[in-house]
Design an enzyme around this catalytic site. Structure first.
Site, short mmCIF file in Angstrom:
data_model
loop_
_atom_site.label_atom_id
_atom_site.label_comp_id
_atom_site.label_asym_id
_atom_site.label_seq_id
_atom_site.Cartn_x
_atom_site.Cartn_y
_atom_site.Cartn_z
CB CYS A 94 -0.87 -0.05 1.26
SG CYS A 94 -1.98 1.33 1.44
CB CYS B 89 -5.24 13.99 1.51
SG CYS B 89 -6.38 13.79 0.11
CB CYS C 215 -9.78 10.23 5.65
SG CYS C 215 -8.06 9.98 5.18
N GLY D 54 -2.95 10.33 0.79
CA GLY D 54 -3.05 11.22 -0.36
C GLY D 54 -4.01 10.76 -1.43
CD GLU D 55 -7.72 11.20 -5.17
OE1 GLU D 55 -8.46 10.63 -4.36
OE2 GLU D 55 -7.41 10.69 -6.27
CB SER E 79 -7.62 3.82 -4.10
OG SER E 79 -8.74 4.19 -3.32
CB SER F 146 -13.07 6.30 -1.95
OG SER F 146 -11.85 5.62 -1.91
CG LEU F 147 -19.74 5.15 -4.49
CD1 LEU F 147 -19.22 6.11 -5.54
CD2 LEU F 147 -20.28 3.89 -5.16
CG HIS F 148 -16.53 6.49 1.31
ND1 HIS F 148 -16.05 5.26 1.66
CD2 HIS F 148 -15.46 7.20 0.85
CE1 HIS F 148 -14.74 5.22 1.44
NE2 HIS F 148 -14.36 6.37 0.94
CG ASN G 254 -8.91 1.72 10.67
OD1 ASN G 254 -8.64 0.91 11.55
ND2 ASN G 254 -8.83 1.44 9.39
CB CYS H 22 -4.18 3.87 4.54
SG CYS H 22 -3.62 2.43 3.65
N1 SAH Z 1 -7.30 9.14 -1.57
C1 SAH Z 1 -7.60 7.89 -2.12
C2 SAH Z 1 -6.67 6.79 -1.70
C3 SAH Z 1 -6.19 6.79 -0.27
S1 SAH Z 1 -7.36 6.43 0.96
C4 SAH Z 1 -9.04 7.52 -1.82
O1 SAH Z 1 -9.68 8.19 -1.02
O2 SAH Z 1 -9.51 6.57 -2.42
C5 SAH Z 1 -7.56 4.68 0.78
C6 SAH Z 1 -8.89 4.17 1.29
O3 SAH Z 1 -8.93 4.25 2.73
C7 SAH Z 1 -10.06 4.95 0.76
O4 SAH Z 1 -11.10 4.12 0.33
C8 SAH Z 1 -10.49 5.72 1.99
O5 SAH Z 1 -11.81 6.09 1.91
C9 SAH Z 1 -10.19 4.75 3.11
N2 SAH Z 1 -10.12 5.37 4.43
C10 SAH Z 1 -9.66 6.59 4.76
N3 SAH Z 1 -9.77 6.81 6.08
C11 SAH Z 1 -10.29 5.69 6.62
C12 SAH Z 1 -10.62 5.29 7.93
N4 SAH Z 1 -10.44 6.10 8.97
N5 SAH Z 1 -11.14 4.07 8.11
C13 SAH Z 1 -11.31 3.24 7.06
N6 SAH Z 1 -11.00 3.55 5.80
C14 SAH Z 1 -10.51 4.77 5.57
FE1 SF4 Z 2 -7.72 12.10 0.89
FE2 SF4 Z 2 -8.49 9.58 0.36
FE3 SF4 Z 2 -8.32 10.49 2.89
FE4 SF4 Z 2 -10.26 11.38 1.32
S1 SF4 Z 2 -9.97 9.28 2.02
S2 SF4 Z 2 -8.97 12.65 2.65
S3 SF4 Z 2 -9.21 11.45 -0.64
S4 SF4 Z 2 -6.64 10.22 1.47
#
Ligand code: SAH
Ligand code: SF4
Length: 376
Positions: A104, A111, A118, A165-166, A197, A219-221, A298, A341
């Site tokens: 990973c 970000c 996040c 990061g994105e 991602s 990352s839909l959510h 998390n 992450c």
């Molecule tokens: N920025 C990109 C890739 C990094 S985040 C993105 O958002 O896709 C990687 C994954 O971890 C994403 O699906 C994000 O939504 C998820 N993520 C971020 N914070 C999280 C947390 N606290 N608990 C679980 N997943 C999390």
């Molecule tokens: Fe950035 Fe991905 Fe975290 Fe959203 S989930 S703040 S895009 S690292």
């Protein structure tokens, strides 16, 4: 100016060799030394002419990222924290499984998207990583792991850009890094085994389809714009209809015939069976073949959010499965080392900013739970 050779894909390295007055094919030899053999200096490159090695020593380096810490979990998950300067740190996590080894990788320090759930997002944006800094994570970990595990063959078979990061907001550094991962003279990873991602940077999804179509996770959510606007602020710029249309376009170029949708399960926020039904409707409406990856949240204090309990996650997954969608719930790995992450690096940066570098070791050892990516 001294060049960092980790900044170059093979094409870039060929151009660099030409600038040194060398034949382009020398670049292939050099590239293999760096990425396949893990060379960190030029003296060991025995099949390169001494004159070339001298030129390289004067004009180039193979610049690693300093390792701030390394932690190995009882289940074999290993997490590294790399120093990227100015009190910023990024992390990489290696997740071993029987049939693959996944790394990973981070793309930015912090970000700018600022998702509510996040911790990287809460931390804010520091800067983009360079191509060399993205590649250095794979270069170091692959060659470290070969030694550590006593293996001569490749250890890392999959890369997921799911660290801090994105990635699609650091596009110009990302694409050459992906090319290094894919190159047969580099790490030789198949496009199906490299996953970007994204939180949904629509124009860059289209560009990636043209420039370097690897596997895509989105990352839909949330199943509605109303909810997603709150969780993923980027949705205000690129709403769901545009995002799903981009996913559909991407599939014409993608190495896989589906998009992976990540969905972080937040207690009482996005986790009801009704949300799941809306989700089914959304992807059907936009005709996007997809799989779902449900991620247990998390938790971290500043979020004010909590993880959905297992029964709720199961019920949500059951709706998706019943509708015919392959749905996985991300397994928990690396529990004892906090391999989530973005989470730990956030802590470190906050503290190093405050000049409390000494507290670093203590922070590293704090136990916590976490999850891992499940791309194949
Ligand atoms: N920025 C990109 C890739 C990094 S985040 C993105 O958002 O896709 C990687 C994954 O971890 C994403 O699906 C994000 O939504 C998820 N993520 C971020 N914070 C999280 C947390 N606290 N608990 C679980 N997943 C999390
Ligand atoms: Fe950035 Fe991905 Fe975290 Fe959203 S989930 S703040 S895009 S690292």
């Amino acid at each position: 100016m001294t060049a960092n050779l980790l900044d170059y894909d093979l094409e870039g390295l060929a151009a660099f060799c030409e600038r040194l007055g060398e034949k382009r094919f020398r670049a292939t030899q050099l590239f293999r030394w760096i990425h396949q053999k893990g060379a960190s200096g030029f003296d060991q490159m025995s099949d390169l002419a001494k004159s070339l090695r001298d030129k390289l020593r004067d004009s180039a380096v193979i610049q690693p990222l300093p390792v701030l810490s390394q932690h190995e979990s009882a289940d074999g998950t290993i997490k590294w924290l790399f120093d990227v300067g100015d009190g910023n740190a990024v992390e990489s996590v290696f997740i071993p499984e029987t049939d693959r080894g996944t790394l990973c990788v981070s793309s930015q320090a912090g970000c700018a998207v600022g998702c509510r759930f996040c911790s990287t997002g809460h931390q804010g944006f520091s800067r983009n990583l360079t191509t060399g800094e993205i590649v250095a994570q794979l270069w170091f970990t692959e060659h470290f792991l070969r030694k550590h595990l006593g293996r001569e063959d490749r250890v890392i078979s999959n890369v997921v850009m799911m660290g801090m990061g994105e990635p699609l907001q650091n596009y110009s550094a990302l694409v050459p890094a992906l090319r290094v991962m894919l190159d047969d003279h580099g790490y030789g990873l198949s496009r199906r085994r490299v996953t970007v991602s994204t939180s949904g940077v629509v124009p860059m999804i289209d560009r990636l389809a043209q420039d370097c179509p690897v596997a895509l996770a989105v990352s839909l959510h949330a199943p509605t714009d109303e909810l997603r606007n709150q969780l993923v602020p980027l949705n205000q710029k690129y709403p769901l209809s545009e995002l799903l249309a981009a996913c559909q376009r991407y599939l014409q170029h993608a190495p896989r015939d589906f998009i992976t949708f990540e969905y972080c399960m937040l207690d009482g926020v996005n986790d009801t069976p009704e949300h799941a039904r809306q989700l089914v409707q959304l992807v059907r409406e936009h005709r996007v073949p997809c799989k779902f990856n449900l991620i247990p949240f998390n938790p971290f204090p500043a979020s004010g959010l909590t993880r959905s309990c297992n029964d709720i996650v199961e019920a949500f997954a059951a709706v998706l499965t019943a509708a015919g969608f392959v749905t996985t719930v991300r397994r928990t790995r690396g529990d004892d080392i906090d391999a989530a992450c973005g989470q730990l690096a956030g802590d470190v940066r906050d503290r190093t900013r405050a000049g409390e570098r000494m507290s670093l070791r203590r922070i590293m050892l704090k136990p916590a739970s976490d999850t891992i990516p499940q791309e194949t």
